[in-house]
Scaffold this active site. Structure first.
Site, PDB file in Angstrom:
ATOM      1  N   CYS A  28      51.270  33.254  37.966  1.00  0.00           N
ATOM      2  CA  CYS A  28      51.471  34.584  37.409  1.00  0.00           C
ATOM      3  C   CYS A  28      50.353  35.395  37.759  1.00  0.00           C
ATOM      4  CB  CYS A  28      51.599  34.383  35.796  1.00  0.00           C
ATOM      5  SG  CYS A  28      51.389  35.802  34.935  1.00  0.00           S
ATOM      6  N   GLY A  29      50.395  36.742  38.219  1.00  0.00           N
ATOM      7  CA  GLY A  29      49.737  37.588  39.006  1.00  0.00           C
ATOM      8  C   GLY A  29      49.091  38.313  37.754  1.00  0.00           C
ATOM      9  N   GLY A  60      52.730  40.445  39.406  1.00  0.00           N
ATOM     10  CA  GLY A  60      51.736  40.138  40.525  1.00  0.00           C
ATOM     11  C   GLY A  60      52.532  39.355  41.549  1.00  0.00           C
ATOM     12  N   SER A  61      53.125  38.007  41.056  1.00  0.00           N
ATOM     13  CA  SER A  61      53.713  37.275  42.105  1.00  0.00           C
ATOM     14  C   SER A  61      55.057  37.989  42.524  1.00  0.00           C
ATOM     15  CB  SER A  61      54.424  35.957  41.407  1.00  0.00           C
ATOM     16  OG  SER A  61      55.088  36.264  40.096  1.00  0.00           O
TER      17      SER A  61
END
Length: 345
Positions: free
Chosen positions: A101-102, A266-267
């Site tokens: 998880c970004g 993010g991902s």
């Protein structure tokens, strides 16, 4: 009013479970970070800890992510000490447990550095973070003791399926790519489906995102090169034109059980960097800025070329900003019929 509040002398009974969190957001996407009250979590690696939590403590996930303490789009992070990094982290959501998880990495970097949970010197402190997908390298910019921005180098990211098509019930034939940026996503051009990537179309995006995810899972095999626990399609990301001319594009991620990421993901932008590079649309060290459904942004840059199993891959660097929104104490009354939470989705 103040006299009334001065009469408050309540303490929760000792047998109640009490869990403390700090809540944050990155680009509008929530993050609930557990800081006290969790029972012991057994395991040496992140995957072992996540597996133990899932098998023995899943009621805490549902109790804090779902209503009445959370909501259908809540997101959480469990942090712990690490044997070979600054910290270990795994992630919670309405459906279960994600691999990377970004937005959480950006928020957690701010949290641990600003609060002194992890002490680092200098204007650009760096962190090493273990997540289920691998090792993440984060870097903060400090100004007067506060984190003004964060970037992180993600795990190797790669294009998995290119230029595919699937029949989706209620929609028709849908063209898509699948790429990995710590999690697998199906990427779909929103214009092809006459979808608008704005808040008023939130419910239609959820509906289409879930249908497409299920159709891809039913018709295609998703295999991580090394980890069985990571071999699944996490969500659908719709891509389209940016609303602001200085940005590259906009995307909206529908993940887990119909959650809508308020951030640019993010991902997801890591997977997009791999996808665009593989198709000759993004050069090494070139940065693109991607909007979310809220209008917030993340930047992503291809920093390195590598391989990952049989795949040509890139190392993406993602940047963004996060904010602290509150500190909370949650109680679990053993007699509460909704102590494990409930969800409407």
């Amino acid at each position: 009013m103040q006299t009334l509040l001065n009469n408050l002398h309540w303490e929760a009974p000792a047998q109640w479970l009490k869990i403390e969190t700090i809540d944050m957001h990155t680009g509008g996407e929530p993050l609930r970070v557990f800081i006290a009250g969790l029972p012991a979590i057994k395991g040496e690696t992140v995957l072992e800890k996540r597996r133990y939590f899932k098998e023995h403590l899943d009621f805490i996930r549902t109790g804090t992510m779902w209503e009445p303490r959370g909501h259908a789009d809540m997101y959480g992070a469990v942090i712990s000490t690490s044997t070979d990094a600054d910290m270990d982290v795994f992630f919670l959501h309405n459906e279960g447990y994600s691999t990377m998880c970004g937005h959480a990495i950006l928020a957690l970097t701010k949290l641990v550095l600003e609060t002194g949970m992890i002490k680092k010197e200098g204007p650009y402190p760096e962190l090493t973070i273990n997540v289920p997908a691998g090792k993440i390298y984060a870097r903060a910019t400090m100004e007067n003791g506060l984190v003004s921005s964060v970037s992180f180098r993600n795990v190797p990211s790669f294009l998995y399926l290119s230029d595919q098509e699937v029949m989706v019930p209620g929609i028709g034939n849908v063209k898509f790519d699948v790429a990995y940026g710590g999690a697998f996503y199906a990427f779909v051009n929103a214009e092809d489906l006459q979808l608008e990537l704005t808040a008023p179309h939130y419910n239609q995006l959820i509906d289409y995102g879930r249908r497409i995810k299920n159709a891809v899972m039913d018709n295609f095999s998703i295999r991580h090169p090394f980890e069985e626990d990571l071999s699944f399609l996490y969500g659908t990301i719709f891509t389209g034109a940016a609303l602001e001319k200085e940005h590259h594009s906009r995307n909206v991620c529908i993940f887990a059980e119909g959650e809508v990421d308020r951030s640019a993901t993010g991902s997801g932008v890591s997977a997009r960097a791999a996808l665009h590079h593989a198709k000759g649309e993004l050069k090494i060290n070139e940065t693109i800025v991607i909007e979310s459904i809220t209008g917030s942004t993340m930047g992503v840059t291809v920093r390195e070329l590598t391989t990952f199993g049989d795949h040509n891959a890139v190392i993406p660097e993602v940047s963004g900003t996060a904010f602290i929104t509150g500190r909370h104490t949650f109680y679990f009354d053993p007699e509460d019929p909704f102590k494990k939470g409930f969800i409407f989705r």
